[in-house]
Scaffold this motif. Structure first.
Motif, mmCIF file in Angstrom:
data_model
loop_
_atom_site.group_PDB
_atom_site.id
_atom_site.type_symbol
_atom_site.label_atom_id
_atom_site.label_comp_id
_atom_site.label_asym_id
_atom_site.label_seq_id
_atom_site.Cartn_x
_atom_site.Cartn_y
_atom_site.Cartn_z
ATOM 1 N N HIS A 129 0.815 -1.218 0.000
ATOM 2 C CA HIS A 129 0.000 0.000 0.000
ATOM 3 C C HIS A 129 0.845 1.264 0.000
ATOM 4 C CE1 HIS A 129 -3.030 2.953 0.972
ATOM 5 N NE2 HIS A 129 -2.411 3.243 2.107
ATOM 6 N N HIS A 130 1.878 1.314 0.815
ATOM 7 C CA HIS A 130 2.683 2.534 0.898
ATOM 8 C C HIS A 130 3.503 2.778 -0.370
ATOM 9 C CE1 HIS A 130 2.608 4.558 4.902
ATOM 10 N NE2 HIS A 130 1.854 3.499 5.169
ATOM 11 N N THR A 133 0.331 3.343 -3.638
ATOM 12 C CA THR A 133 -0.901 3.955 -3.150
ATOM 13 C C THR A 133 -1.865 4.338 -4.270
ATOM 14 O OG1 THR A 133 0.473 4.906 -1.392
ATOM 15 C CG2 THR A 133 -1.786 5.712 -1.583
ATOM 16 N N ASP A 139 -2.430 -1.620 -5.716
ATOM 17 C CA ASP A 139 -2.795 -1.359 -4.326
ATOM 18 C C ASP A 139 -4.103 -2.076 -4.010
ATOM 19 O OD1 ASP A 139 -3.280 -0.414 -1.804
ATOM 20 O OD2 ASP A 139 -3.539 1.696 -2.388
ATOM 21 N N HIS A 258 -7.907 8.042 1.389
ATOM 22 C CA HIS A 258 -7.509 7.783 0.002
ATOM 23 C C HIS A 258 -8.652 7.762 -0.998
ATOM 24 C CE1 HIS A 258 -3.441 6.967 1.274
ATOM 25 N NE2 HIS A 258 -3.885 6.122 2.178
ATOM 26 N N GLN A 282 2.383 10.481 -3.591
ATOM 27 C CA GLN A 282 1.660 10.415 -2.319
ATOM 28 C C GLN A 282 0.763 11.638 -2.125
ATOM 29 O OE1 GLN A 282 1.799 7.528 -0.685
ATOM 30 N NE2 GLN A 282 3.284 6.917 -2.258
ATOM 31 N N THR A 286 -3.431 11.033 -1.560
ATOM 32 C CA THR A 286 -3.679 10.976 -0.113
ATOM 33 C C THR A 286 -4.271 12.290 0.377
ATOM 34 O OG1 THR A 286 -1.733 9.546 0.061
ATOM 35 C CG2 THR A 286 -2.606 10.436 2.108
ATOM 36 N N GLN A 306 -2.706 11.566 7.064
ATOM 37 C CA GLN A 306 -2.121 10.524 6.227
ATOM 38 C C GLN A 306 -1.032 11.042 5.304
ATOM 39 O OE1 GLN A 306 -2.453 7.212 5.407
ATOM 40 N NE2 GLN A 306 -3.986 6.561 6.874
ATOM 41 N N HIS A 309 2.032 10.886 7.252
ATOM 42 C CA HIS A 309 2.370 9.492 7.502
ATOM 43 C C HIS A 309 2.957 8.814 6.269
ATOM 44 C CE1 HIS A 309 2.312 5.369 8.684
ATOM 45 N NE2 HIS A 309 1.401 5.067 7.782
ATOM 46 N N HIS A 310 2.378 9.052 5.114
ATOM 47 C CA HIS A 310 2.880 8.401 3.903
ATOM 48 C C HIS A 310 4.262 8.921 3.507
ATOM 49 C CE1 HIS A 310 -0.110 5.675 1.910
ATOM 50 N NE2 HIS A 310 -0.752 6.046 3.009
ATOM 51 N N PRO A 313 6.762 7.584 7.128
ATOM 52 C CA PRO A 313 6.177 6.471 7.899
ATOM 53 C C PRO A 313 7.029 6.027 9.081
ATOM 54 C CG PRO A 313 7.095 5.676 5.824
ATOM 55 C CD PRO A 313 7.135 7.171 5.765
#
Length: 360
Positions: A129-130, A133, A139, A258, A282, A286, A306, A309-310, A313
């Protein structure tokens, strides 16, 4: 849906965005003399959710409550389980909780409290997923109940999708039950997840998967049946409702990041090359929600941010509020999108509209 190809991102050197952003975020931690890992507040929050989970489970097994009271405790236990996933397991499996790998492994094992496998999660979330994305065919997080729910414009469209804006959000409640009884096994034995080869696992991981599941079933089905003054159907009702609460919380938080208006579902060209670098990708795929809500930050473990975070991470989510301004300012400076819904309600409504649009 297009078949998965060997996919590559445009080299980061073609865009100085992420180089600049990393320098600025690194400078923030250096100037503030801060570690990017968990601080005292983070440890306190982890202790709250883990302690609350254990306490609720003990209260249920105490057999001191009416069936209705135990049902209420079970619903709350489901919410606490989801919060452990957000606030403890997720950071730990990313290696963001501590600089010590053994601490991250130990806390990552809290996924077993949800009936889930930390090993399978690391593959499907951290790796697949990362990296890919929102890329259809790669994904699998945007393939929720394939054929029943259409979460990207490249999925085939069926007549019942006209009603998916009505049935999909309640369907998220089944996410946790699927995770406990089906998803981990399916993913573990799948030869390929997206374009990630998944055919080889060590003997230890086979043991961990089956023993972890067995212990969870014993803890939440066998032991309660033996010690509680409940009929089997009452026990099963509490177990199912606990997971419906857990699944709804989990499903909503991840989808609101997402699959909302503005997020993209880009495809590679004929050679498998994406049009953007990974970091820029990203930003296009996101979105944040409720960035100013302390409650959302506390419950969601930073997953309401997010974007941060993406991009980072391995930084503990307790630091996301501080680096948000840096990320947003840098994105806008380079003419890149920074998507956000100002509240949980607006994000939920945006997700609802996307479901409606994809269904039509």
């Amino acid at each position: 849906m297009p078949m998965a190809k060997k996919l590559k991102f445009t080299p980061a050197g073609n865009s100085p965005f992420f180089v600049t952003l990393r320098e600025r975020v690194d400078a923030y931690f250096t100037q503030q003399a801060l570690s990017p890992y968990a601080n005292k507040a983070m440890w306190a929050k982890a202790s709250f959710f883990l302690g609350g989970y254990i306490g609720l489970y003990a209260l249920i097994l105490s057999n001191q409550f009416t069936p209705l009271g135990m049902l209420g405790l079970s619903l709350l236990l489901g919410v606490f389980a989801a919060c452990i996933g957000f606030n403890v397991s997720h950071d730990a499996v990313h290696g963001a909780f501590s600089s010590r790998p053994w601490v991250n492994r130990l806390l990552g094992n809290s996924f077993y409290l949800l009936g889930a496998s930390p090993y399978v999660w690391k593959i499907t979330h951290n790796v697949v997923h990362h990296t890919y994305t929102n890329i259809p065919g790669h994904d699998e997080d945007i393939e929720v109940a394939p054929g029943l729910v259409r979460l990207n414009p490249d999925d085939p469209k069926y007549p019942w999708h006209r009603f998916q804006h009505i049935y999909t959000i309640p369907l998220y409640s089944l996410a946790s039950l699927s995770w406990v009884f089906r998803k981990d096994f399916v993913k573990f034995f799948k030869s390929k997840i997206g374009q990630h080869k998944n055919a080889e696992h060590t003997r230890r991981e086979y043991v961990n998967l089956f023993v972890g599941k067995a212990l969870y079933y014993i803890a939440f089905l066998v032991i309660p049946y033996l010690v509680l003054d409940l009929s089997f159907w009452q026990l099963l009702t509490g177990f199912v409702l606990m997971h419906l609460a857990e699944g709804l919380v989990l499903g909503l938080v991840f989808q609101l990041a997402h699959v909302v208006e503005g997020t993209d579902f880009p495809l590679p060209n004929d050679t498998g090359m994406m049009s953007e670098s990974w970091a820029v990708h990203q930003l296009y795929t996101t979105a944040n929600f409720a960035p100013d809500s302390s409650l959302a930050a506390f419950i969601c473990g930073g997953l309401n941010r997010q974007i941060e975070h993406h991009l980072f991470p391995k930084v503990c989510h307790i630091h996301y509020p501080a680096i948000t301004a840096i990320v947003k300012e840098t994105a806008l400076e380079f003419g890149l999108p920074y998507l956000e819904n100002r509240s949980f309600a607006s994000a939920l409504y945006s997700h609802y509209r996307v479901l409606y649009q994809f269904g039509r």
